[in-house]
Design a protein around this motif. Structure first.
Motif, PDB file in Angstrom:
ATOM      1  N   LYS A 182       1.328  -1.957  -0.270  1.00 10.86           N
ATOM      2  CA  LYS A 182      -0.180   0.195   0.230  1.00 10.86           C
ATOM      3  C   LYS A 182       0.987   1.294   0.167  1.00 10.86           C
ATOM      4  O   LYS A 182       0.906   2.256  -0.933  1.00 10.86           O
ATOM      5  CB  LYS A 182      -0.898  -0.042   0.794  1.00 10.86           C
ATOM      6  CG  LYS A 182      -2.628   1.013   0.730  1.00 10.86           C
ATOM      7  CD  LYS A 182      -3.303   0.844   2.327  1.00 10.86           C
ATOM      8  CE  LYS A 182      -3.857   1.499   1.541  1.00 10.86           C
ATOM      9  NZ  LYS A 182      -4.577   2.289   3.206  1.00 10.86           N
ATOM     10  N   SER A 189       2.500   1.878  -3.282  1.00  9.20           N
ATOM     11  CA  SER A 189       1.714   1.954  -4.292  1.00  9.20           C
ATOM     12  C   SER A 189       1.267   3.597  -4.409  1.00  9.20           C
ATOM     13  O   SER A 189       0.884   4.320  -5.278  1.00  9.20           O
ATOM     14  CB  SER A 189       0.624   0.916  -4.669  1.00  9.20           C
ATOM     15  OG  SER A 189      -0.719   1.454  -3.710  1.00  9.20           O
ATOM     16  N   SER A 190       0.916   4.292  -2.941  1.00  5.38           N
ATOM     17  CA  SER A 190       1.546   5.116  -2.921  1.00  5.38           C
ATOM     18  C   SER A 190       2.169   6.163  -3.329  1.00  5.38           C
ATOM     19  O   SER A 190       1.830   7.135  -4.442  1.00  5.38           O
ATOM     20  CB  SER A 190       1.148   5.858  -1.249  1.00  5.38           C
ATOM     21  OG  SER A 190       0.352   5.199  -0.918  1.00  5.38           O
ATOM     22  N   LYS A 249       1.832   6.195  -6.798  1.00  2.00           N
ATOM     23  CA  LYS A 249       0.988   7.166  -7.579  1.00  2.00           C
ATOM     24  C   LYS A 249       1.314   8.506  -7.790  1.00  2.00           C
ATOM     25  O   LYS A 249       1.498   9.366  -8.518  1.00  2.00           O
ATOM     26  CB  LYS A 249      -0.270   7.157  -6.414  1.00  2.00           C
ATOM     27  CG  LYS A 249      -1.582   7.445  -6.994  1.00  2.00           C
ATOM     28  CD  LYS A 249      -2.302   7.744  -6.706  1.00  2.00           C
ATOM     29  CE  LYS A 249      -3.522   8.668  -6.384  1.00  2.00           C
ATOM     30  NZ  LYS A 249      -4.995   9.153  -5.605  1.00  2.00           N
ATOM     31  N   ILE A 286      -3.088   3.086 -11.328  1.00  5.88           N
ATOM     32  CA  ILE A 286      -2.614   2.771  -9.206  1.00  5.88           C
ATOM     33  C   ILE A 286      -3.378   2.096  -8.928  1.00  5.88           C
ATOM     34  O   ILE A 286      -3.543   2.392  -7.312  1.00  5.88           O
ATOM     35  CB  ILE A 286      -1.233   3.685  -9.587  1.00  5.88           C
ATOM     36  CG1 ILE A 286      -0.050   3.205  -8.005  1.00  5.88           C
ATOM     37  CG2 ILE A 286      -1.758   4.774  -9.408  1.00  5.88           C
ATOM     38  CD1 ILE A 286       0.673   1.973  -8.511  1.00  5.88           C
ATOM     39  N   ILE A 287      -4.619   3.466  -9.142  1.00  2.00           N
ATOM     40  CA  ILE A 287      -5.346   3.539  -8.119  1.00  2.00           C
ATOM     41  C   ILE A 287      -6.525   1.993  -7.514  1.00  2.00           C
ATOM     42  O   ILE A 287      -7.330   2.157  -6.766  1.00  2.00           O
ATOM     43  CB  ILE A 287      -6.930   4.539  -8.566  1.00  2.00           C
ATOM     44  CG1 ILE A 287      -6.300   5.943  -8.363  1.00  2.00           C
ATOM     45  CG2 ILE A 287      -8.207   4.283  -7.769  1.00  2.00           C
ATOM     46  CD1 ILE A 287      -6.795   7.166  -9.315  1.00  2.00           C
ATOM     47  N   ASN A 336      -4.351   0.097  -5.570  1.00  2.00           N
ATOM     48  CA  ASN A 336      -4.751   0.597  -4.368  1.00  2.00           C
ATOM     49  C   ASN A 336      -6.223   0.400  -3.803  1.00  2.00           C
ATOM     50  O   ASN A 336      -6.582  -0.314  -2.558  1.00  2.00           O
ATOM     51  CB  ASN A 336      -4.473   2.354  -4.110  1.00  2.00           C
ATOM     52  CG  ASN A 336      -3.611   2.316  -3.491  1.00  2.00           C
ATOM     53  OD1 ASN A 336      -3.126   2.298  -2.602  1.00  2.00           O
ATOM     54  ND2 ASN A 336      -2.869   4.254  -3.934  1.00  2.00           N
ATOM     55  N   GLN A 337      -7.031   0.201  -4.445  1.00  2.00           N
ATOM     56  CA  GLN A 337      -8.433  -0.436  -4.543  1.00  2.00           C
ATOM     57  C   GLN A 337      -8.567  -1.822  -3.302  1.00  2.00           C
ATOM     58  O   GLN A 337      -8.900  -2.542  -2.837  1.00  2.00           O
ATOM     59  CB  GLN A 337      -9.614  -0.155  -5.049  1.00  2.00           C
ATOM     60  CG  GLN A 337     -10.289   1.137  -4.699  1.00  2.00           C
ATOM     61  CD  GLN A 337     -10.938   1.542  -6.174  1.00  2.00           C
ATOM     62  OE1 GLN A 337     -10.967   0.885  -7.454  1.00  2.00           O
ATOM     63  NE2 GLN A 337     -11.263   2.563  -6.486  1.00  2.00           N
ATOM     64  N   THR A 371      -5.762  -3.315  -3.035  1.00  2.00           N
ATOM     65  CA  THR A 371      -4.525  -3.011  -2.152  1.00  2.00           C
ATOM     66  C   THR A 371      -5.471  -3.190  -0.115  1.00  2.00           C
ATOM     67  O   THR A 371      -5.530  -3.961   0.778  1.00  2.00           O
ATOM     68  CB  THR A 371      -4.263  -2.648  -1.526  1.00  2.00           C
ATOM     69  OG1 THR A 371      -3.158  -2.352  -2.596  1.00  2.00           O
ATOM     70  CG2 THR A 371      -2.970  -3.222  -0.913  1.00  2.00           C
ATOM     71  N   GLU A 372      -6.745  -2.049  -0.498  1.00  2.00           N
ATOM     72  CA  GLU A 372      -7.567  -2.359   0.981  1.00  2.00           C
ATOM     73  C   GLU A 372      -8.638  -3.270   0.968  1.00  2.00           C
ATOM     74  O   GLU A 372      -8.893  -3.269   1.926  1.00  2.00           O
ATOM     75  CB  GLU A 372      -8.147  -0.596   0.486  1.00  2.00           C
ATOM     76  CG  GLU A 372      -7.986   0.637   0.967  1.00  2.00           C
ATOM     77  CD  GLU A 372      -8.200   1.770   0.349  1.00  2.00           C
ATOM     78  OE1 GLU A 372      -9.100   1.826  -0.142  1.00  2.00           O
ATOM     79  OE2 GLU A 372      -7.513   3.277   0.156  1.00  2.00           O
TER      80      GLU A 372
END
Ligand code: ADP
Length: 490
Positions: A286, A289-290, A293, A308-309, A312-313, A315-316
């Protein structure tokens, strides 16, 4: 002395009840012996053979009653036959003539009929009693065989708790031999724990059922055997009622679930370990990836940012799943901690709805509140329950836009409901959805992603807040999940 006792026992008609051994030899032998003795007595002691009639009547009534009681109809009739023959022998040897002969023959015939009737009735009664006793003994044997063959431990007591039957399986579960005069509610042969607390004799399952009339279903008890083995038992009890509804006995069925418990605990350990191991790499993922981004934003790479969004989703989602897994294993091991405080439940509901509205623009979540509602609890955990119920409502009603969240006060508690108009839950599944890892397995439900942990975690959180959670639902029409919590005392 022993021989005398044996003879008395052999002759005793009561000792032969239920035996169904009917001898002809003994009544025949004894009746002839008595007749011969009587003849000798009147000839050689009394020197008056004519007084024999009076003695004979009483003596033979006694003999017929005794033998019909001891040897059934056969015994009664044999003694009667000997008596009649003896009476005719008396008539013949005493040279009865004329009117005396007629009277003697008539008396013998009448007495013969009476004796036969007496022997027949008593003998028939004796045989009927024998049959009943045998039937009961057969029933007992049948029950005993079934009890011994069952793969579970069994104990049956009378209505006072005195142990009547038990089986080897029970002894092997308890690791001791059961003594004969045990009484449920008075004796406790091995320390027993229920819900982590040691119980006393009056709290043992059978004692409880006998005292309250209530059965015990699927309750777990733990014993520490003398060989230091810890045994987990699942116990069910029930009362046994007689024909007129009176309690005549109580029965307990004991299942050894130690292996199952050990397996579950190993599974929990594995899930705990695996989710801990997964947590660190996912957190790093996470973080990276931030960073990526931010880098792509600098480069103004639109395609890269979109990708990448998504990463991120996902990964969340992965992080949520790992957190749920950790919560489940903490619940299993009793390690889920709560930090309780006074807070406003209505505000937490509003915040949760606002957060979810931002994530899903499609569904409209309506809130119907009643002003300020304060409760004492763990704010984050209650937020977790609300999020779970709301995301479920959204997930399981994809074609319907409306979800209604309501909060109302009732007595000393608050009731929150989350209503959707989606796929609904069938009646027989409604209780099960709160079980660990339970998911409805019908074709439609199978298409929704999930692991069946959310409602289990929610149920446990609400339970630890001294509240209850339940669902009302109709298949195809939607569901309403409710939970109630005690209101803050202040
Ligand atoms: P998950 O949703 O991850 O499968 P949950 O424990 O939250 O796990 O739910 C357990 C099961 O209960 C789900 O698999 C689903 O079949 C059913 N369920 C939960 N909420 C709803 C709802 N609002 N409508 C219909 N079915 C539901």
């Amino acid at each position: 002395m022993k021989t005398l006792y044996k003879i008395i026992h052999y002759l005793n008609p009561v000792a032969r009840l239920g035996k169904r051994q009917y001898s002809v030899f003994l009544p025949l032998f004894v009746s002839i012996f008595v007749s011969v003795t009587l003849e000798c007595y009147v000839y050689f002691v009394l020197h008056d053979p004519n007084v024999v009639g009076l003695y004979a009547i009483f003596l033979y009534i006694g003999l017929i009653i005794f033998f019909s009681f001891r040897d059934g109809v056969r015994g009664g009739f044999t003694a009667t036959a000997v008596t009649i023959v003896y009476y005719f022998y008396i008539i013949y040897t005493r040279h009865h003539q004329g009117q005396q002969l007629i009277t003697s023959i008539e008396t013998t015939i009448i007495l013969g009929i009476l004796y036969m009737f007496l022997g027949g009735v008593i003998g028939w009664l004796k045989q009927t009693i024998d049959k009943l006793i045998e039937k009961e003994a057969d029933e007992r044997r049948r029950l005993q065989t079934i009890i011994q063959q069952l793969p579970v431990g069994i104990v049956i007591t009378d209505n006072q708790g005195r142990v009547q039957h038990s089986n080897k399986q029970l002894e092997s579960i308890l690791g001791i031999k059961l003594q004969k005069d045990l009484v449920a509610g008075r004796d406790i042969i091995i320390p027993v724990k229920h819900n982590g607390k040691e119980i006393n004799a009056s709290q043992t399952p059978l004692a409880y059922t006998l005292a309250t009339g209530k059965p015990i279903t699927d309750k777990e008890y733990v014993i520490q055997r003398s060989d230091s083995k810890k045994v987990h038992m699942n116990i069910n009890t029930s009362l046994i009622h007689g024909q007129r509804g009176r309690v005549i006995a109580a029965a307990a069925i004991v299942n050894d679930i130690t292996q199952q418990k050990e397996l579950e605990s190993r599974k929990d350990d594995f899930v705990n370990m695996a989710s801990h191991e997964l947590k660190t790499p996912v957190t790093s993922l996470k973080l990276y990836s931030s960073l990526l981004k931010k880098h792509l934003e600098k480069l103004q790479d639109e395609k890269g940012i979109k990708t990448i969004i998504s990463i991120n989703q996902q990964t969340e989602r992965l992080q949520d799943l790992i957190n749920d897994l950790l919560d489940v294993s903490r619940l299993q091991t009793g390690k889920l901690m709560f930090t309780k405080e006074n807070f406003r439940l209505d505000l937490v509901i509003r915040e949760t709805i606002a957060g979810l509205k931002a994530a899903s623009k499609k569904q409209e979540i309506k809130y119907k509140g009643t002003g300020a509602v304060a409760i004492f609890g763990d704010k984050f955990r209650i937020y977790q329950v609300l999020t779970n119920l709301l995301t479920n409502a959204m997930k399981y009603s994809p074609e319907h836009e409306k979800i209604i969240v309501q909060i109302r006060k009732e007595d000393k508690k608050v009731i929150v409901s989350v209503q959707d108009f989606g796929i609904g839950i069938a009646k027989d599944q409604q209780k099960k959805v709160f079980d660990r890892l339970y998911q409805v397995t019908e074709p439609k439900e199978k298409t929704f992603p999930g692991l069946g942990m959310g409602l289990y975690i929610s149920k446990e959180i609400i339970k630890r807040h001294r509240g209850t959670i339940w669902v009302e639902s109709e298949k195809g029409k939607g569901s309403t999940f409710y939970f109630s919590l005690p209101l803050s005392k202040k």
